[in-house]
Design a protein around this motif. Structure first.
Motif, PDB file in Angstrom:
ATOM      1  N   LEU A   5       0.851  -1.190   0.000  1.00 10.06           N
ATOM      2  CA  LEU A   5       0.000   0.000   0.000  1.00 10.06           C
ATOM      3  C   LEU A   5       0.887   1.240   0.000  1.00 10.06           C
ATOM      4  N   SER A   6       0.638   2.155  -0.937  1.00 14.20           N
ATOM      5  CA  SER A   6       1.518   3.319  -1.057  1.00 14.20           C
ATOM      6  C   SER A   6       0.746   4.575  -1.413  1.00 14.20           C
ATOM      7  N   VAL A   7       1.298   5.706  -0.960  1.00 15.86           N
ATOM      8  CA  VAL A   7       0.729   7.022  -1.218  1.00 15.86           C
ATOM      9  C   VAL A   7       1.795   7.862  -1.905  1.00 15.86           C
ATOM     10  N   ASP A   8       1.484   8.425  -3.061  1.00 12.74           N
ATOM     11  CA  ASP A   8       2.404   9.329  -3.746  1.00 12.74           C
ATOM     12  C   ASP A   8       2.087  10.751  -3.291  1.00 12.74           C
ATOM     13  N   VAL A   9       2.910  11.282  -2.406  1.00 14.96           N
ATOM     14  CA  VAL A   9       2.593  12.541  -1.729  1.00 14.96           C
ATOM     15  C   VAL A   9       3.017  13.727  -2.579  1.00 14.96           C
ATOM     16  N   GLU A  10       2.021  14.309  -3.188  1.00 14.51           N
ATOM     17  CA  GLU A  10       2.168  15.521  -4.005  1.00 14.51           C
ATOM     18  C   GLU A  10       0.875  16.296  -3.903  1.00 14.51           C
ATOM     19  N   ASP A  11       0.899  17.593  -4.147  1.00 13.55           N
ATOM     20  CA  ASP A  11      -0.311  18.398  -4.030  1.00 13.55           C
ATOM     21  C   ASP A  11      -1.032  18.467  -5.376  1.00 13.55           C
ATOM     22  N   TRP A  12      -2.215  19.029  -5.366  1.00 12.25           N
ATOM     23  CA  TRP A  12      -3.093  19.045  -6.540  1.00 12.25           C
ATOM     24  C   TRP A  12      -2.483  19.774  -7.729  1.00 12.25           C
ATOM     25  N   PHE A  13      -1.588  20.720  -7.480  1.00 12.64           N
ATOM     26  CA  PHE A  13      -1.007  21.518  -8.561  1.00 12.64           C
ATOM     27  C   PHE A  13       0.301  20.925  -9.085  1.00 12.64           C
ATOM     28  N   GLN A  14       0.723  19.777  -8.565  1.00 14.47           N
ATOM     29  CA  GLN A  14       2.007  19.188  -8.942  1.00 14.47           C
ATOM     30  C   GLN A  14       1.866  17.957  -9.830  1.00 14.47           C
ATOM     31  N   GLY A 191      -3.406  -0.936 -10.574  1.00 11.86           N
ATOM     32  CA  GLY A 191      -2.656  -0.621  -9.369  1.00 11.86           C
ATOM     33  C   GLY A 191      -3.102   0.608  -8.616  1.00 11.86           C
ATOM     34  N   GLY A 192      -4.245   1.192  -8.999  1.00 16.15           N
ATOM     35  CA  GLY A 192      -4.737   2.329  -8.235  1.00 16.15           C
ATOM     36  C   GLY A 192      -4.796   3.615  -9.019  1.00 16.15           C
ATOM     37  N   GLY A 193      -4.694   4.738  -8.308  1.00 12.44           N
ATOM     38  CA  GLY A 193      -4.752   6.045  -8.948  1.00 12.44           C
ATOM     39  C   GLY A 193      -6.068   6.272  -9.672  1.00 12.44           C
ATOM     40  N   GLY A 194      -5.967   6.930 -10.831  1.00 10.91           N
ATOM     41  CA  GLY A 194      -7.158   7.246 -11.600  1.00 10.91           C
ATOM     42  C   GLY A 194      -7.945   6.032 -12.036  1.00 10.91           C
ATOM     43  N   PHE A 195      -7.244   4.921 -12.306  1.00 13.63           N
ATOM     44  CA  PHE A 195      -7.951   3.707 -12.705  1.00 13.63           C
ATOM     45  C   PHE A 195      -8.878   3.240 -11.588  1.00 13.63           C
ATOM     46  N   PHE A 196      -8.423   3.326 -10.351  1.00 13.25           N
ATOM     47  CA  PHE A 196      -9.238   2.902  -9.213  1.00 13.25           C
ATOM     48  C   PHE A 196     -10.432   3.833  -9.028  1.00 13.25           C
ATOM     49  N   ARG A 197     -10.221   5.122  -9.180  1.00 12.11           N
ATOM     50  CA  ARG A 197     -11.327   6.076  -9.023  1.00 12.11           C
ATOM     51  C   ARG A 197     -12.392   5.901 -10.090  1.00 12.11           C
ATOM     52  N   PHE A 221      -0.386  -1.205  -4.821  1.00  6.44           N
ATOM     53  CA  PHE A 221      -1.462  -0.226  -5.008  1.00  6.44           C
ATOM     54  C   PHE A 221      -0.968   1.155  -4.587  1.00  6.44           C
ATOM     55  N   TYR A 222      -1.409   2.185  -5.301  1.00  3.19           N
ATOM     56  CA  TYR A 222      -1.014   3.556  -4.968  1.00  3.19           C
ATOM     57  C   TYR A 222      -2.186   4.506  -5.162  1.00  3.19           C
ATOM     58  N   PHE A 223      -2.127   5.626  -4.468  1.00  2.00           N
ATOM     59  CA  PHE A 223      -3.052   6.736  -4.707  1.00  2.00           C
ATOM     60  C   PHE A 223      -2.388   8.015  -4.226  1.00  2.00           C
ATOM     61  N   HIS A 224      -3.044   9.151  -4.427  1.00  2.00           N
ATOM     62  CA  HIS A 224      -2.486  10.460  -4.092  1.00  2.00           C
ATOM     63  C   HIS A 224      -3.364  11.156  -3.053  1.00  2.00           C
ATOM     64  N   PRO A 225      -2.792  11.994  -2.210  1.00  2.00           N
ATOM     65  CA  PRO A 225      -3.606  12.724  -1.234  1.00  2.00           C
ATOM     66  C   PRO A 225      -4.699  13.581  -1.872  1.00  2.00           C
TER      67      PRO A 225
END
Length: 285
Positions: A5-14, A191-197, A221-225
Motif C-alpha cells: 500500500l503506497s501514497v504518492d505525496v504531491e499536491d493538486w497543482f504538482q 494498481g490504483g490512482g485514476g484507474f481505481f477512481r 497499489f497507490y493513490f495520491h492525497p
C-alpha cells in the motif's frame, strides 16, 4: 498475502496532468492542501490498522517537515518521489542524480530516518532511461517502484516484467512494478490512482484477487492525497482529458479506499520489496 500500500505525496497543482498548465514558479502562491489530506489518510490508516509507504516529493518535505515525522512516528515508511515531480526521461542522468540526492537529503533531515525506497514521478522509468537504476544503486537505494508495465499515453514500459525484477547484474536493487492484471492476453492497469477512481470497485477486487491467487504474488497499489479532496481548486485551461482524469469520482474515493483496505491485507513497500527480492527475475539485456 500481504500487498503493498503506497501514497504518492504531491499536491493538486504538482500532478503530471497539469504540468504544462501550472508553472512551477507559481507553486508557492497556490493553495497548499497536502498536509490536511495526508492527515486524513493517516487517520484512515490508523482506523484500519495498516501501515503503508509514503513516496514523498522533496519539495513537499521541505515545507512540511513535522508531517514527515508524523508519518514515520505512525509506523509508516517514508520514501522518495523525487524533488518536484519532474519525469525521469526529461532530466538526463546528471540532473536525475542531483534530483534524487536533493530529495533524499531533505526527507532524511525532516524525518530522521534513512530513505531506501524510490518511486519515479508518473512511473517515468522506462526503456528510455537505462541509466536511472545505476544512479539509484550508486546512491544506496534498496528498491524502486517506478515502472508501470503497460501501454499508456501518459507513461508505461510495456515490455517490462509484471513482477519484481533486478535491473542491474551488479546490484541488489529491486524494481517492484505497480500492479497489472491479465485479461484476454492483455495487461490491464490495476494498481490504483485514476484507474481505481474511475473503474467500478469490482474491477479492482477482481484484479487483486487474480494477482494474489492465480499469480500468487502481492499487488502494489497507490493513490495520491489530492484524490480524497473533492474541494480542491479547479484548474482553468487544462485539457478536457486531463480534467476528466483528475476530477472524476473524487467524492467517492475515500469510501472506496476504506473498502479496499479492509478487504485485503496491506503493508509497507520496503517490507514487500524485501520479500519479493527472492522471486525477482533478471532484466533481459
Amino acid at each position: 498475502m500481504v500487498n503493498g500500500l503506497s501514497v504518492d505525496v504531491e499536491d493538486w497543482f504538482q500532478v503530471g496532468a497539469f504540468e504544462n498548465v501550472i508553472d512551477r514558479g507559481t507553486w508557492d502562491s497556490l493553495s497548499d492542501r497536502v498536509e490536511r489530506n495526508v492527515e486524513q489518510i493517516l487517520d484512515l490508516f490508523a482506523a484500519c490498522e495498516v501501515q503503508a509507504t509514503f513516496f514523498t516529493l522533496g519539495w513537499v518535505a521541505e515545507r512540511h517537515g513535522p508531517l514527515m515525522r508524523r508519518i514515520v512516528d505512525a509506523g509508516h515508511e517514508l520514501a522518495s518521489h523525487g524533488w518536484d515531480h519532474a519525469r525521469v526521461f526529461t532530466l538526463g542522468k546528471e540532473a536525475f542524480a542531483r534530483d534524487v540526492e536533493r530529495a533524499r537529503k531533505v526527507l532524511e533531515d525532516a524525518s530522521g530516518v534513512a530513505i531506501t525506497g524510490y518511486r519515479a514521478p508518473s512511473f517515468s522509468i522506462d526503456q528510455r532511461t537505462p541509466w536511472a537504476y545505476a544512479v539509484l544503486a550508486e546512491q544506496g537505494y534498496a528498491y524502486s517502484s517506478s515502472v508501470a508495465p503497460i501501454t499508456h499515453d501518459h507513461y508505461g514500459w510495456r515490455d517490462a516484467p509484471r513482477f519484481a525484477f533486478r535491473p542491474l547484474a551488479w546490484s541488489s536493487l529491486v524494481e517492484v512494478p505497480v500492479t497489472t492484471a491479465q485479461f484476454a492476453g492483455k495487461r490491464l492497469a490495476a494498481g490504483g490512482g485514476g484507474f481505481f477512481r474511475v473503474m467500478p470497485y469490482a474491477f479492482s477486487r477482481w484484479a487483486i484477487r487474480q494477482v494474489n491467487t492465480q499469480d500468487q504474488r502481492p499487488a502494489v497499489f497507490y493513490f495520491h492525497p489530492w484524490e480524497i479532496d473533492p474541494a480542491q481548486p479547479r484548474v482553468a485551461g487544462a485539457p478536457l482529458r486531463s480534467k476528466l482524469r483528475h476530477y472524476t469520482n473524487l467524492d467517492v474515493m475515500a469510501e472506496k479506499l476504506e473498502q479496499l483496505i479492509r478487504e485485503f491485507e496491506w503493508g509497507r513497500m520496503d517490507l514487500l520489496a524485501h520479500r519479493e527480492a527472492q522471486h525477482a527475475v533478471e532484466l533481459a539485456a
